[in-house]
Design a protein around this motif. Structure first.
Motif, PDB file in Angstrom:
ATOM      1  N   PHE A  58       0.857  -1.178  -0.002  1.00 28.29           N
ATOM      2  CA  PHE A  58       0.019   0.035   0.050  1.00 28.29           C
ATOM      3  C   PHE A  58       0.889   1.235  -0.004  1.00 28.29           C
ATOM      4  O   PHE A  58       1.873   1.488   1.077  1.00 28.29           O
ATOM      5  N   LYS A  59       0.777   2.064  -0.999  1.00 24.86           N
ATOM      6  CA  LYS A  59       1.683   3.240  -0.995  1.00 24.86           C
ATOM      7  C   LYS A  59       0.929   4.280  -1.054  1.00 24.86           C
ATOM      8  O   LYS A  59      -0.208   4.717  -1.490  1.00 24.86           O
ATOM      9  N   SER A  70     -11.867  12.661  -5.770  1.00 22.47           N
ATOM     10  CA  SER A  70     -11.727  11.081  -5.739  1.00 22.47           C
ATOM     11  C   SER A  70     -10.728  10.616  -5.315  1.00 22.47           C
ATOM     12  O   SER A  70      -9.610  10.899  -5.371  1.00 22.47           O
ATOM     13  N   SER A  71     -10.852   9.679  -4.370  1.00 17.48           N
ATOM     14  CA  SER A  71      -9.680   8.808  -3.856  1.00 17.48           C
ATOM     15  C   SER A  71      -9.238   7.606  -4.714  1.00 17.48           C
ATOM     16  O   SER A  71      -8.296   7.011  -4.313  1.00 17.48           O
ATOM     17  N   ILE A  72      -9.710   7.418  -5.625  1.00 14.84           N
ATOM     18  CA  ILE A  72      -9.717   6.277  -6.646  1.00 14.84           C
ATOM     19  C   ILE A  72      -8.514   6.365  -7.512  1.00 14.84           C
ATOM     20  O   ILE A  72      -7.820   5.872  -7.414  1.00 14.84           O
ATOM     21  N   ALA A  73      -8.196   7.423  -7.930  1.00 15.73           N
ATOM     22  CA  ALA A  73      -7.162   8.055  -8.983  1.00 15.73           C
ATOM     23  C   ALA A  73      -5.812   8.147  -8.137  1.00 15.73           C
ATOM     24  O   ALA A  73      -5.718   8.546  -7.030  1.00 15.73           O
ATOM     25  N   GLN A  74      -4.659   7.810  -8.759  1.00 17.47           N
ATOM     26  CA  GLN A  74      -3.506   7.782  -8.128  1.00 17.47           C
ATOM     27  C   GLN A  74      -2.966   9.239  -7.919  1.00 17.47           C
ATOM     28  O   GLN A  74      -2.186   9.493  -7.205  1.00 17.47           O
ATOM     29  N   LYS A 128     -11.767  -1.567   0.765  1.00 20.01           N
ATOM     30  CA  LYS A 128     -11.197  -2.537  -0.074  1.00 20.01           C
ATOM     31  C   LYS A 128      -9.758  -2.455  -0.396  1.00 20.01           C
ATOM     32  O   LYS A 128      -9.010  -2.792   0.163  1.00 20.01           O
ATOM     33  N   ASP A 129      -9.454  -1.431  -1.722  1.00 20.62           N
ATOM     34  CA  ASP A 129      -7.996  -1.399  -2.061  1.00 20.62           C
ATOM     35  C   ASP A 129      -7.513  -0.165  -1.595  1.00 20.62           C
ATOM     36  O   ASP A 129      -6.555   0.361  -2.012  1.00 20.62           O
ATOM     37  N   LEU A 130      -8.157   0.652  -0.653  1.00 22.41           N
ATOM     38  CA  LEU A 130      -7.649   2.002  -0.269  1.00 22.41           C
ATOM     39  C   LEU A 130      -7.619   1.996   1.341  1.00 22.41           C
ATOM     40  O   LEU A 130      -8.455   1.687   1.992  1.00 22.41           O
ATOM     41  N   VAL A 131      -6.649   2.848   1.644  1.00 18.61           N
ATOM     42  CA  VAL A 131      -6.354   3.007   2.950  1.00 18.61           C
ATOM     43  C   VAL A 131      -6.282   4.682   3.101  1.00 18.61           C
ATOM     44  O   VAL A 131      -5.497   5.030   2.536  1.00 18.61           O
ATOM     45  N   LEU A 132      -7.199   5.265   4.112  1.00 22.93           N
ATOM     46  CA  LEU A 132      -7.322   6.657   4.067  1.00 22.93           C
ATOM     47  C   LEU A 132      -7.106   7.154   5.584  1.00 22.93           C
ATOM     48  O   LEU A 132      -7.449   6.433   6.692  1.00 22.93           O
ATOM     49  N   HIS A 133      -6.064   8.000   5.911  1.00 25.74           N
ATOM     50  CA  HIS A 133      -5.812   8.262   7.500  1.00 25.74           C
ATOM     51  C   HIS A 133      -6.102  10.001   7.166  1.00 25.74           C
ATOM     52  O   HIS A 133      -5.337  10.813   6.601  1.00 25.74           O
ATOM     53  N   ARG A 138      -6.140  22.126  12.327  1.00 25.33           N
ATOM     54  CA  ARG A 138      -5.463  21.962  11.117  1.00 25.33           C
ATOM     55  C   ARG A 138      -5.308  20.251  10.566  1.00 25.33           C
ATOM     56  O   ARG A 138      -5.250  19.379  11.807  1.00 25.33           O
ATOM     57  N   PHE A 139      -6.012  20.021   9.482  1.00 28.94           N
ATOM     58  CA  PHE A 139      -6.441  18.832   9.221  1.00 28.94           C
ATOM     59  C   PHE A 139      -5.613  18.390   7.996  1.00 28.94           C
ATOM     60  O   PHE A 139      -5.034  18.987   6.921  1.00 28.94           O
ATOM     61  N   SER A 140      -5.350  16.838   8.024  1.00 28.80           N
ATOM     62  CA  SER A 140      -4.286  16.431   7.122  1.00 28.80           C
ATOM     63  C   SER A 140      -4.881  15.140   6.627  1.00 28.80           C
ATOM     64  O   SER A 140      -5.516  14.265   7.540  1.00 28.80           O
ATOM     65  N   CYS A 141      -4.776  14.636   5.454  1.00 30.04           N
ATOM     66  CA  CYS A 141      -5.462  13.531   4.856  1.00 30.04           C
ATOM     67  C   CYS A 141      -4.230  12.647   3.922  1.00 30.04           C
ATOM     68  O   CYS A 141      -3.744  13.283   3.080  1.00 30.04           O
ATOM     69  N   TYR A 142      -4.094  11.476   4.199  1.00 30.13           N
ATOM     70  CA  TYR A 142      -3.063  10.738   3.681  1.00 30.13           C
ATOM     71  C   TYR A 142      -3.660   9.590   2.954  1.00 30.13           C
ATOM     72  O   TYR A 142      -4.489   8.915   3.643  1.00 30.13           O
ATOM     73  N   VAL A 143      -3.611   9.524   1.543  1.00 30.88           N
ATOM     74  CA  VAL A 143      -4.109   8.405   1.033  1.00 30.88           C
ATOM     75  C   VAL A 143      -3.227   7.603   0.514  1.00 30.88           C
ATOM     76  O   VAL A 143      -2.219   7.415  -0.064  1.00 30.88           O
ATOM     77  N   TYR A 144      -3.550   6.136   0.796  1.00 30.15           N
ATOM     78  CA  TYR A 144      -2.738   4.985   0.306  1.00 30.15           C
ATOM     79  C   TYR A 144      -3.648   4.189  -0.542  1.00 30.15           C
ATOM     80  O   TYR A 144      -4.670   3.987  -0.421  1.00 30.15           O
ATOM     81  N   GLN A 145      -2.677   3.571  -1.578  1.00 27.20           N
ATOM     82  CA  GLN A 145      -3.577   2.724  -2.560  1.00 27.20           C
ATOM     83  C   GLN A 145      -2.717   1.359  -2.715  1.00 27.20           C
ATOM     84  O   GLN A 145      -1.509   1.305  -2.758  1.00 27.20           O
ATOM     85  N   MET A 146      -3.441   0.310  -3.112  1.00 27.87           N
ATOM     86  CA  MET A 146      -3.049  -0.963  -3.373  1.00 27.87           C
ATOM     87  C   MET A 146      -1.919  -0.919  -4.522  1.00 27.87           C
ATOM     88  O   MET A 146      -2.537  -0.450  -5.591  1.00 27.87           O
ATOM     89  N   VAL A 147      -0.866  -1.129  -4.791  1.00 27.99           N
ATOM     90  CA  VAL A 147       0.089  -1.336  -5.692  1.00 27.99           C
ATOM     91  C   VAL A 147       0.679  -2.583  -5.957  1.00 27.99           C
ATOM     92  O   VAL A 147       0.659  -3.496  -4.889  1.00 27.99           O
ATOM     93  N   CYS A 148       1.039  -3.136  -7.034  1.00 20.56           N
ATOM     94  CA  CYS A 148       1.801  -4.400  -7.238  1.00 20.56           C
ATOM     95  C   CYS A 148       3.450  -4.015  -6.742  1.00 20.56           C
ATOM     96  O   CYS A 148       3.756  -2.891  -6.768  1.00 20.56           O
TER      97      CYS A 148
END
Length: 550
Positions: free
Chosen positions: A60-61, A89-93, A498-503, A511-521
């Motif tokens: 997960f990147k 959208s959180s789906i796109a890289q 599913k294939d997404l992790v969001l922190h 102050r708010f931060s959003c870190y998006v992780y996606q499943m990768v090969c």
């Protein structure tokens, strides 16, 4: 079932060749056994995705990060910022802005929101009803239905004038019946000094969704429910009334609406109500309060619990409470809803010595199990019949998940003025930040995985990892390190979808931060990005907002 099958063997001979097999196929399909059914294919796809997510080579990147001066919300692949004025959208890289609205005024501020998804197998009046939408509640008592992808206003309902301020949205039945609740009515200071009494505490407006229709509005009155009422909710057809002394009372909401409904109303129709003429759901009249409770409704159930903490679940039905005394905080009683009998081993107490209390709840997978979370231990409990006594239920341990930590006993060495060495033994708190501590436990229903977030903080640098466990047996299947530092004093939310992790992290001074992780090969480059080592980050500006990505 076809008519010939219902007629018996004598008429069965009249069937065309193969008709018997067709009937069997239709019957099996109705029970979900048809191999080419879309639901079967979907379940198989989710099973494959679960295997891919949990295999060792999958990473997960952290694909991108953004920051905001206002709260950040996440709903089904969409990230909302700027009080729902910006949707990404959180789906796109790379960050892809679905819509960006102009900054709204304070009078248009959104107080709460719910994601509304299309029901299956129903004919709906408008093509827009078949797409996801967002129900939002504004500070000026407007209920809006927005397109989840464009932000376009699809429906507008005015709730009420200045008599009350609606603030909260919740589900009575998820994706079917919605409840809009007001803030507690409070008299101005001058009125209180003049000893004027305020009898109406809350207003509740109830709607059927898709198509959006008005069921009714009612008031929670002290004259009916008592002077000690502190809060109210509607869930699963039950009106839940909470009192200041820890008492929780349950009433049948459907029976209340049927008994005390004065007149039904339809949105958009003209009405004449208490001398007022207007249109239901239109400004300035809003919605009529058409459910007038004139007498105390029949009581279904009541229980006393510390801080009104009360949950129902399991099979057969049980409830969880904490005895209503402060010394019992962290002690949970699991009792039968039928006769209030305490289950065998029904007192759950982790005896934690910690700043933050442990918590307990019924497992959201509908298995009837119970999850009890402490600083270093997660217990999954099950209800089962006592041997040789089918009338009694006992609480048994299904499995446990234990944090990885060292012995909690440390030595402190001091030297006196005379040179004498003194060793003092002391016990750390169970949730001491320097020891691995569970902070979040969640359930991914589509992949049937139990997810946990465990954190260790040494000094200013905190490290967290998200673990996936087999929901049936608790076996660890996957561990994902979160690259950003985790401060245990901040507020955190972690979503696994599913294939997404969001922190999402809330720091001091809003102050708010959003870190998006996606499943990768798995590649050499991705391995580098999954480590805690510094990686080169690129900054880009889209829609007036700065994003950083690897």
């Amino acid at each position: 079932m076809c008519p010939q099958a219902a007629a018996g063997g004598r008429r069965a001979a009249c069937r065309a060749p193969g008709a018997h097999n067709v009937c069997r196929l239709l019957s099996r399909r109705a029970h979900g056994f048809y191999a080419r059914d879309a639901g079967v294919a979907h379940r198989k796809n989710l099973g494959l995705l679960r295997k891919i997510v949990c295999q060792e080579s999958t990473k997960f990147k952290n694909v991108w990060t953004t920051h905001s001066a206002s709260p950040i919300a996440y709903e089904r692949g969409r990230i909302y910022l700027d009080n729902y004025q910006c949707c990404i959208s959180s789906i796109a890289q790379e960050p892809r802005i679905l819509y960006q609205k102009p900054k709204c005024s304070k009078s248009e501020k959104i107080e709460d929101a719910l994601l509304l998804e299309c029901p299956l197998g129903e004919m709906l009046p408008s093509p827009s009803d078949y797409k996801s939408s967002l129900i939002v509640l504004t500070v000026q008592n407007w209920l809006l239905r927005l397109s989840a992808d464009s932000g376009e206003i699809l429906e507008k309902i005015y709730l009420a004038g200045s008599c009350c301020k609606f603030r909260y949205l919740s589900w009575d039945t998820p994706q079917e019946v919605m409840v809009v609740k007001s803030a507690q009515n409070k008299l101005p200071a001058a009125a209180r000094q003049a000893s004027i009494q305020q009898s109406v505490l809350f207003y509740l407006a109830v709607f059927q969704v898709l198509p959006l229709s008005f069921i009714g509005m009612l008031e929670i009155n002290k004259k009916i429910f008592g002077n000690s009422v502190t809060d109210v909710a509607v869930s699963n057809g039950i009106l839940i009334v909470m009192h200041s002394m820890g008492l929780v009372r349950l009433y049948n909401f459907q029976a209340i609406s049927e008994q005390f409904m004065e007149q039904p109303f339809d949105l958009g129709h003209e009405f004449n109500w208490n001398g007022q003429v207007g249109v239901v759901g239109k400004y300035p009249f809003g919605l009529p309060c058409n459910i007038k409770i004139t007498d105390t409704p029949p009581l279904l159930f009541e229980a006393s619990s510390l801080e009104n903490a009360f949950q129902i679940g399991g099979y057969p039905w049980h409830y969880i409470i904490t005895p209503n005394k402060k010394k019992h905080k962290g002690v949970f009683h699991i009792c039968s809803l039928k006769d209030n009998a305490l289950a065998k081993n029904g007192i759950q107490d982790m005896k934690c010595c910690s700043l933050e209390p442990d918590w307990i709840y019924f497992h959201p997978d509908m298995s009837g199990r119970i999850i009890h979370v402490g600083p270093n231990l997660i217990k999954v409990l099950k209800l089962k019949e006592v041997k040789n006594n089918t009338d009694q239920i006992e609480i048994a341990e299904d499995f446990t998940i234990v944090a990885k930590r060292e012995n909690s006993v440390s030595n402190a060495v001091t030297v006196t003025a005379s040179g004498r060495v003194v060793k003092k033994r002391f016990n750390l708190l169970d949730d001491d930040p320097e020891q691995e501590t569970f902070k979040i436990v969640d359930y991914e229903d589509e992949l049937d995985l139990l997810s946990t977030v465990a954190v260790t903080q040494i000094g200013a640098d905190g490290r967290a990892h998200l673990d996936f466990h087999c929901n049936e047996h608790g076996v660890l299947l996957k561990s994902i390190p979160l690259l950003e530092s985790w401060d245990v004093t901040y507020s955190h939310e972690v979503y696994f979808d599913k294939d997404l992790v969001l922190h999402i992290e809330q720091k001091p001074n809003r102050r708010f931060s959003c870190y998006v992780y996606q499943m990768v090969c798995d590649t050499a480059k991705d391995d580098e990005c999954s480590s805690h080592e510094k990686t080169e980050r690129v900054f880009c500006k889209k829609g007036g907002r700065i994003f950083e990505h690897i």
